[in-house]
Motif scaffolding. Structure first.
Motif, PDB file in Angstrom:
ATOM      1  N   GLY A  47       0.782  -1.228   0.000  1.00 48.26           N
ATOM      2  CA  GLY A  47       0.000   0.000   0.000  1.00 48.26           C
ATOM      3  C   GLY A  47       0.813   1.276   0.000  1.00 48.26           C
ATOM      4  O   GLY A  47       0.247   2.373   0.006  1.00 48.26           O
ATOM      5  N   ARG A  48       2.135   1.179  -0.019  1.00 47.83           N
ATOM      6  CA  ARG A  48       2.959   2.385   0.018  1.00 47.83           C
ATOM      7  C   ARG A  48       2.925   3.118  -1.326  1.00 47.83           C
ATOM      8  O   ARG A  48       2.947   2.490  -2.391  1.00 47.83           O
ATOM      9  CB  ARG A  48       4.411   2.045   0.367  1.00 47.83           C
ATOM     10  N   LEU A  49       2.915   4.433  -1.260  1.00 49.51           N
ATOM     11  CA  LEU A  49       2.848   5.258  -2.463  1.00 49.51           C
ATOM     12  C   LEU A  49       4.217   5.394  -3.114  1.00 49.51           C
ATOM     13  O   LEU A  49       5.227   5.600  -2.438  1.00 49.51           O
ATOM     14  CB  LEU A  49       2.312   6.648  -2.109  1.00 49.51           C
ATOM     15  N   GLN A  50       4.234   5.299  -4.435  1.00 50.00           N
ATOM     16  CA  GLN A  50       5.476   5.512  -5.164  1.00 50.00           C
ATOM     17  C   GLN A  50       5.797   7.001  -5.176  1.00 50.00           C
ATOM     18  O   GLN A  50       4.946   7.823  -5.535  1.00 50.00           O
ATOM     19  CB  GLN A  50       5.340   5.009  -6.604  1.00 50.00           C
ATOM     20  N   VAL A  51       7.011   7.359  -4.766  1.00 50.79           N
ATOM     21  CA  VAL A  51       7.428   8.763  -4.723  1.00 50.79           C
ATOM     22  C   VAL A  51       8.706   8.942  -5.524  1.00 50.79           C
ATOM     23  O   VAL A  51       9.464   7.997  -5.757  1.00 50.79           O
ATOM     24  CB  VAL A  51       7.659   9.245  -3.275  1.00 50.79           C
ATOM     25  N   ASP A  52       8.957  10.202  -5.957  1.00 52.90           N
ATOM     26  CA  ASP A  52      10.214  10.491  -6.645  1.00 52.90           C
ATOM     27  C   ASP A  52      11.298  10.809  -5.620  1.00 52.90           C
ATOM     28  O   ASP A  52      11.084  10.669  -4.408  1.00 52.90           O
ATOM     29  CB  ASP A  52      10.015  11.612  -7.669  1.00 52.90           C
ATOM     30  N   ASN A  53      12.463  11.258  -6.086  1.00 55.06           N
ATOM     31  CA  ASN A  53      13.556  11.471  -5.136  1.00 55.06           C
ATOM     32  C   ASN A  53      13.388  12.727  -4.294  1.00 55.06           C
ATOM     33  O   ASN A  53      14.203  13.003  -3.412  1.00 55.06           O
ATOM     34  CB  ASN A  53      14.909  11.474  -5.853  1.00 55.06           C
ATOM     35  N   HIS A  54      12.318  13.496  -4.563  1.00 56.58           N
ATOM     36  CA  HIS A  54      11.964  14.607  -3.672  1.00 56.58           C
ATOM     37  C   HIS A  54      10.796  14.233  -2.761  1.00 56.58           C
ATOM     38  O   HIS A  54      10.292  15.074  -2.024  1.00 56.58           O
ATOM     39  CB  HIS A  54      11.618  15.854  -4.498  1.00 56.58           C
ATOM     40  N   LEU A  55      10.360  12.964  -2.869  1.00 55.75           N
ATOM     41  CA  LEU A  55       9.262  12.387  -2.074  1.00 55.75           C
ATOM     42  C   LEU A  55       7.893  12.911  -2.476  1.00 55.75           C
ATOM     43  O   LEU A  55       6.914  12.783  -1.734  1.00 55.75           O
ATOM     44  CB  LEU A  55       9.503  12.575  -0.569  1.00 55.75           C
ATOM     45  N   ARG A  56       7.815  13.466  -3.671  1.00 55.28           N
ATOM     46  CA  ARG A  56       6.521  13.848  -4.239  1.00 55.28           C
ATOM     47  C   ARG A  56       5.858  12.595  -4.789  1.00 55.28           C
ATOM     48  O   ARG A  56       6.500  11.759  -5.441  1.00 55.28           O
ATOM     49  CB  ARG A  56       6.721  14.862  -5.356  1.00 55.28           C
ATOM     50  N   VAL A  57       4.568  12.426  -4.494  1.00 54.11           N
ATOM     51  CA  VAL A  57       3.832  11.256  -4.956  1.00 54.11           C
ATOM     52  C   VAL A  57       3.702  11.287  -6.470  1.00 54.11           C
ATOM     53  O   VAL A  57       3.401  12.335  -7.068  1.00 54.11           O
ATOM     54  CB  VAL A  57       2.442  11.202  -4.290  1.00 54.11           C
ATOM     55  N   ALA A  58       3.924  10.158  -7.084  1.00 56.28           N
ATOM     56  CA  ALA A  58       3.906  10.063  -8.546  1.00 56.28           C
ATOM     57  C   ALA A  58       2.602  10.595  -9.127  1.00 56.28           C
ATOM     58  O   ALA A  58       1.509  10.159  -8.734  1.00 56.28           O
ATOM     59  CB  ALA A  58       4.117   8.605  -8.963  1.00 56.28           C
ATOM     60  N   GLY A  59       2.704  11.555 -10.045  1.00 56.58           N
ATOM     61  CA  GLY A  59       1.552  12.093 -10.752  1.00 56.58           C
ATOM     62  C   GLY A  59       0.796  13.185 -10.037  1.00 56.58           C
ATOM     63  O   GLY A  59      -0.193  13.704 -10.573  1.00 56.58           O
ATOM     64  N   LEU A  60       1.232  13.580  -8.841  1.00 56.25           N
ATOM     65  CA  LEU A  60       0.532  14.625  -8.080  1.00 56.25           C
ATOM     66  C   LEU A  60       1.517  15.732  -7.709  1.00 56.25           C
ATOM     67  O   LEU A  60       2.544  15.477  -7.066  1.00 56.25           O
ATOM     68  CB  LEU A  60      -0.111  14.052  -6.819  1.00 56.25           C
ATOM     69  N   ALA A  61       1.193  16.940  -8.094  1.00 59.51           N
ATOM     70  CA  ALA A  61       2.129  18.045  -7.900  1.00 59.51           C
ATOM     71  C   ALA A  61       2.203  18.536  -6.466  1.00 59.51           C
ATOM     72  O   ALA A  61       3.217  19.111  -6.053  1.00 59.51           O
ATOM     73  CB  ALA A  61       1.736  19.210  -8.819  1.00 59.51           C
ATOM     74  N   ASP A  62       1.158  18.315  -5.673  1.00 56.00           N
ATOM     75  CA  ASP A  62       1.113  18.953  -4.363  1.00 56.00           C
ATOM     76  C   ASP A  62       0.962  17.973  -3.202  1.00 56.00           C
ATOM     77  O   ASP A  62       0.579  18.345  -2.102  1.00 56.00           O
ATOM     78  CB  ASP A  62      -0.035  19.967  -4.315  1.00 56.00           C
ATOM     79  N   VAL A  63       1.274  16.697  -3.444  1.00 61.15           N
ATOM     80  CA  VAL A  63       1.175  15.690  -2.390  1.00 61.15           C
ATOM     81  C   VAL A  63       2.511  14.974  -2.229  1.00 61.15           C
ATOM     82  O   VAL A  63       3.098  14.511  -3.212  1.00 61.15           O
ATOM     83  CB  VAL A  63       0.067  14.649  -2.692  1.00 61.15           C
ATOM     84  N   TYR A  64       2.979  14.896  -0.988  1.00 60.95           N
ATOM     85  CA  TYR A  64       4.214  14.196  -0.638  1.00 60.95           C
ATOM     86  C   TYR A  64       3.872  13.070   0.330  1.00 60.95           C
ATOM     87  O   TYR A  64       2.849  13.107   1.010  1.00 60.95           O
ATOM     88  CB  TYR A  64       5.209  15.163   0.009  1.00 60.95           C
ATOM     89  N   ALA A  65       4.746  12.083   0.385  1.00 56.84           N
ATOM     90  CA  ALA A  65       4.547  10.983   1.341  1.00 56.84           C
ATOM     91  C   ALA A  65       5.863  10.720   2.050  1.00 56.84           C
ATOM     92  O   ALA A  65       6.942  10.886   1.485  1.00 56.84           O
ATOM     93  CB  ALA A  65       4.068   9.723   0.628  1.00 56.84           C
ATOM     94  N   ALA A  66       5.757  10.306   3.313  1.00 59.11           N
ATOM     95  CA  ALA A  66       6.957  10.048   4.107  1.00 59.11           C
ATOM     96  C   ALA A  66       6.696   8.908   5.079  1.00 59.11           C
ATOM     97  O   ALA A  66       5.548   8.619   5.436  1.00 59.11           O
ATOM     98  CB  ALA A  66       7.371  11.303   4.870  1.00 59.11           C
ATOM     99  N   GLY A  67       7.766   8.271   5.528  1.00 65.02           N
ATOM    100  CA  GLY A  67       7.636   7.183   6.467  1.00 65.02           C
ATOM    101  C   GLY A  67       7.041   5.946   5.834  1.00 65.02           C
ATOM    102  O   GLY A  67       7.339   5.613   4.680  1.00 65.02           O
TER     103      GLY A  67
END
Length: 400
Positions: free
Chosen positions: A270-290
């Motif tokens: 269930g973990r979200l795929q993020v880029d190397n800035h931890l921005r969620v893939a395909g979403l400009a204003d959502v980040y995920a951590a932990g």
């Protein structure tokens, strides 16, 4: 109009996201951006220690820290996330629902133990996933002292031989004897689907697990699973029955269900795929951590695991980068190439390894001293002092 960075969760990733965002905003003298943290309590629960006794002490209050750093705390439980409308609906502590808008969102709502539909599991098994569940287990263990002597009373079955299962099992003999007496004939059995003892942790760490298990009297049932649980014990998948008054489930973790409300790719947990800035893939204003983020830790194909070792730096980077993006400054790429393991092995000691192949570096009392330092100092929040707390939130700080 004041802008808002909303962070969901007050665990390791959420706390450090908030502090890191405030730190960057402070550096750029941006008083027009509010950092808001939404969580059921203004507390950091020290989850890596829930296998230990006295679990009621393993919470760190955060209100003074939030007040010192200017983090706005909203008490409530996040219910739904609207990524198009950029708002979160939450249940208020006093009842009813509220809404919080955001300009940038950091999802740091953690993970929870997965309980499959094993017969009797929900009714009869304990766990150490949440502080409330760990406290229930502790009350149960203390209650054993008032029961008549029996094999079942003195027996604990731990389902799962991963990190949590091993730490829980190797701590259990001392916990039981503290309640039942030093002369009690206690029995602790680990049931694990892996073909070998400690299979999930690999060859580098197995010798220490084997030696500790032998010395502590912890038994293993490798290559087996728990098929059913009842008030008197468990039945394994091969039909073997183990009479036990205490069954502890430690198998499998899943990311917070809130990740399912984010329209983005997720992994099997269930973990979200993020880029190397931890921005969620395909979403400009959502980040995920932990535990909600599947983040590459290096360029060798390794990814973050569900542990505070990764949650803390992921939080520092996610909060920093959400703030950086909002105010138009350069973000900082997340990278954490060093991976370590410090596994507590109860009264025997501990084992410390480095690398994804877990090469043993410290063992026994020396590793135990390091584990104690990690558990009682390193993972706790900073003092409620603005300068100290924000300095500690620098994403450039190396964390193993």
């Amino acid at each position: 109009m004041e802008k808002n960075i909303l962070i969901i969760g007050s665990g390791f990733a959420g706390l450090w996201s908030a502090l890191s965002a405030v730190r960057l905003l402070d550096q750029h003298a941006r008083a027009d951006v509010q950092v808001t943290l939404l969580a059921p309590q203004a507390e950091l629960h020290i989850r890596p220690r829930f296998y230990e006794p006295d679990v009621h002490n393993m919470r760190a209050p955060l209100l003074d820290l939030f007040e010192a750093t200017g983090v706005r705390f909203v008490q409530g439980l996040a219910l739904s996330i609207d990524t198009e409308g950029r708002q979160v609906v939450y249940r208020k502590a006093e009842g009813g629902e509220g809404r919080l808008r955001y300009d940038r969102l950091v999802l740091a709502s953690g993970s929870q133990l997965f309980r499959p539909p094993v017969p009797g599991l929900a009714e009869h098994a304990f766990d150490v996933d949440r502080i409330e569940q760990a406290a229930l287990l502790e009350r149960h263990l203390h209650g054993l002292g008032g029961q008549p002597e029996s094999v079942a009373r003195n027996t604990v079955v731990v389902a799962g031989g991963g990190f949590t299962g091993i730490e829980t099992a190797t701590e259990m003999p001392a916990r039981l004897r503290a309640i039942l007496g030093d002369g009690a004939r206690v029995r602790v059995v680990v049931v694990d689907r892996g073909a070998q003892v400690g299979a999930a942790l690999g060859e580098g760490i197995r010798p220490a697990i084997l030696e500790a298990s032998r010395e502590l009297g912890v038994e293993w049932r490798p290559g087996r699973t728990v098929a059913a649980v009842d008030a008197r014990g468990v039945v394994l998948d091969d039909g073997q029955r183990i009479d036990a008054g205490t069954v502890i489930w430690t198998v499998g973790f899943r990311a917070s269900g809130l990740t399912e409300q984010i329209p983005a790719p997720r992994d099997a947990t269930g973990r979200l795929q993020v880029d190397n800035h931890l921005r969620v893939a395909g979403l400009a204003d959502v980040y995920a951590a932990g535990d909600t983020a599947r983040a590459a830790t290096d360029e060798l194909g390794n990814f973050s695991v569900m542990s505070c070792q990764h949650a803390i730096p992921l939080g520092r980077h996610a909060g920093n980068n959400a703030a950086a993006d909002l105010i138009g400054v350069a973000p900082r790429a997340y990278s954490q190439p060093k991976y370590v393991t410090c596994l507590d092995l109860g009264a025997w000691g501990a084992v410390y390894t480095e690398g994804w192949d877990r090469q043993q570096k410290l063992v026994g009392a020396e590793a135990k001293a390091l584990k104690s330092q990690i558990n009682t100092q390193w993972i706790y929040p900073p003092a409620a002092d603005r300068a100290v707390a924000l300095a500690a939130a620098d994403p450039a700080i190396p964390v193993a």
